[in-house]
Write a protein that holds these residues in place. Structure first.
Motif, short mmCIF file in Angstrom:
data_model
loop_
_atom_site.label_atom_id
_atom_site.label_comp_id
_atom_site.label_asym_id
_atom_site.label_seq_id
_atom_site.Cartn_x
_atom_site.Cartn_y
_atom_site.Cartn_z
N SER A 191 0.84 -1.21 0.00
CA SER A 191 0.00 0.00 0.00
C SER A 191 0.87 1.25 0.00
N SER A 192 0.26 2.38 -0.28
CA SER A 192 0.99 3.65 -0.32
C SER A 192 0.83 4.43 0.98
N ASN A 193 0.62 3.73 2.09
CA ASN A 193 0.50 4.39 3.38
C ASN A 193 1.82 5.07 3.76
N ALA A 194 1.73 6.03 4.64
CA ALA A 194 2.94 6.70 5.14
C ALA A 194 3.71 5.76 6.06
N ASN A 195 4.99 6.05 6.26
CA ASN A 195 5.80 5.23 7.16
C ASN A 195 5.24 5.23 8.56
N THR A 196 5.34 4.08 9.22
CA THR A 196 5.02 3.98 10.63
C THR A 196 6.14 4.66 11.41
N ALA A 197 5.85 5.18 12.58
CA ALA A 197 6.86 5.84 13.40
C ALA A 197 8.02 4.87 13.67
N GLY A 198 9.24 5.37 13.52
CA GLY A 198 10.42 4.55 13.78
C GLY A 198 10.91 3.75 12.58
N VAL A 199 10.20 3.82 11.46
CA VAL A 199 10.58 3.08 10.26
C VAL A 199 11.54 3.93 9.43
N SER A 200 12.67 3.35 9.04
CA SER A 200 13.66 4.07 8.25
C SER A 200 13.19 4.29 6.82
N CYS A 201 12.53 3.28 6.27
CA CYS A 201 12.09 3.38 4.89
C CYS A 201 11.00 2.35 4.62
N ARG A 202 10.10 2.69 3.72
CA ARG A 202 9.03 1.79 3.31
C ARG A 202 9.36 1.25 1.93
N ILE A 203 9.26 -0.07 1.79
CA ILE A 203 9.48 -0.71 0.50
C ILE A 203 8.12 -1.17 0.01
N PHE A 204 7.73 -0.69 -1.16
CA PHE A 204 6.42 -1.02 -1.72
C PHE A 204 6.53 -2.34 -2.49
N ALA A 205 6.19 -3.42 -1.80
CA ALA A 205 6.28 -4.76 -2.39
C ALA A 205 5.35 -5.70 -1.64
N THR A 206 5.05 -6.83 -2.25
CA THR A 206 4.26 -7.88 -1.61
C THR A 206 5.16 -9.09 -1.42
N LEU A 207 5.25 -9.56 -0.17
CA LEU A 207 6.06 -10.74 0.13
C LEU A 207 5.16 -11.97 0.26
N THR A 208 5.70 -13.12 -0.14
CA THR A 208 4.96 -14.38 -0.07
C THR A 208 5.51 -15.23 1.06
N PRO A 209 4.65 -15.62 2.02
CA PRO A 209 5.12 -16.48 3.12
C PRO A 209 5.78 -17.75 2.59
N GLY A 210 6.90 -18.12 3.22
CA GLY A 210 7.65 -19.30 2.82
C GLY A 210 8.79 -18.99 1.85
N ASN A 211 8.75 -17.83 1.20
CA ASN A 211 9.85 -17.42 0.32
C ASN A 211 11.02 -16.88 1.13
N HIS A 212 12.16 -16.77 0.51
CA HIS A 212 13.37 -16.23 1.14
C HIS A 212 13.56 -14.79 0.66
N ILE A 213 14.11 -13.95 1.54
CA ILE A 213 14.43 -12.57 1.16
C ILE A 213 15.91 -12.32 1.41
N SER A 214 16.45 -11.41 0.63
CA SER A 214 17.84 -10.99 0.75
C SER A 214 17.91 -9.52 0.40
N PHE A 215 18.89 -8.81 0.95
CA PHE A 215 19.10 -7.40 0.64
C PHE A 215 20.46 -7.22 -0.01
N ARG A 216 20.59 -6.16 -0.79
CA ARG A 216 21.87 -5.71 -1.31
C ARG A 216 21.93 -4.20 -1.15
N THR A 217 23.12 -3.70 -0.89
CA THR A 217 23.33 -2.26 -0.76
C THR A 217 23.49 -1.65 -2.15
N LEU A 218 22.91 -0.48 -2.35
CA LEU A 218 23.03 0.24 -3.62
C LEU A 218 24.06 1.35 -3.48
N GLY A 219 24.99 1.39 -4.41
CA GLY A 219 25.97 2.47 -4.47
C GLY A 219 25.84 3.15 -5.82
#
Length: 161
Positions: free
Chosen positions: A109-137
């Motif tokens: 959703s396009s809701n505003a960030n919750t208090a204390g959240v650094s950033c909102r990522i607009f995506a849908t996650l599927t339970p049971g899947n794996h997630i990984s992050f990478r840094t952008l330079g």
């Protein structure tokens, strides 16, 4: 005006510039590699909303943010076929980031960030899947005046609850 008073002034400035830049050998043509973040936890908040805790240290000026990858296996989440795919969170307003724990909110959703959240990522996650992050330079190619994002090696993975 100074050029009329000191006829060799312009020439001496030119010589100084040529000597300075011509003898400078402390530069690199290889891109800097950003450190990958460490995923700490993921919590399901209901309604396709997740909170992810991440620890990271990216003290480079080229730091831009993070990109989230999701896949059915750990290997695919860490090594997607296309590194440009995935949902990203740009934190460019913080040019230098010291060691910190970030809280990301993943929500379609396009809701505003919750208090204390650094950033909102607009995506849908599927339970049971794996997630990984990478840094952008930021990668700038001065030869053709283009810029793009360079991604770090992958983080560890977490399974979406």
């Amino acid at each position: 005006m100074i050029g009329h008073i000191f006829p060799f002034y312009r020439f001496s400035v030119f010589v100084w510039i040529v000597l300075f830049f011509g003898t400078c050998t402390n530069y690199s043509t290889t891109s800097s590699v950003q450190a990958p973040p460490t995923l700490i936890s993921i919590t399901n908040n209901g309604n396709s909303n997740f909170t992810i805790k991440v620890r990271a240290q990216n003290p480079e000026l080229i730091f831009q943010g993070y990109r989230l990858y999701e896949a059915p296996s750990e290997a695919l989440a860490q090594n997607p076929n296309d590194l440009n795919q995935g949902a990203q969170c740009l934190l460019a307003q913080t040019a230098i980031v010291q060691p910190i724990e970030y809280t990301f909110e993943v929500d379609p959703s396009s809701n505003a960030n919750t208090a204390g959240v650094s950033c909102r990522i607009f995506a849908t996650l599927t339970p049971g899947n794996h997630i990984s992050f990478r840094t952008l330079g930021l990668a700038v190619d001065l030869a053709n005046s283009t810029s793009s994002y360079r991604v770090s090696p992958p983080s560890n993975t977490l399974i979406v609850p």
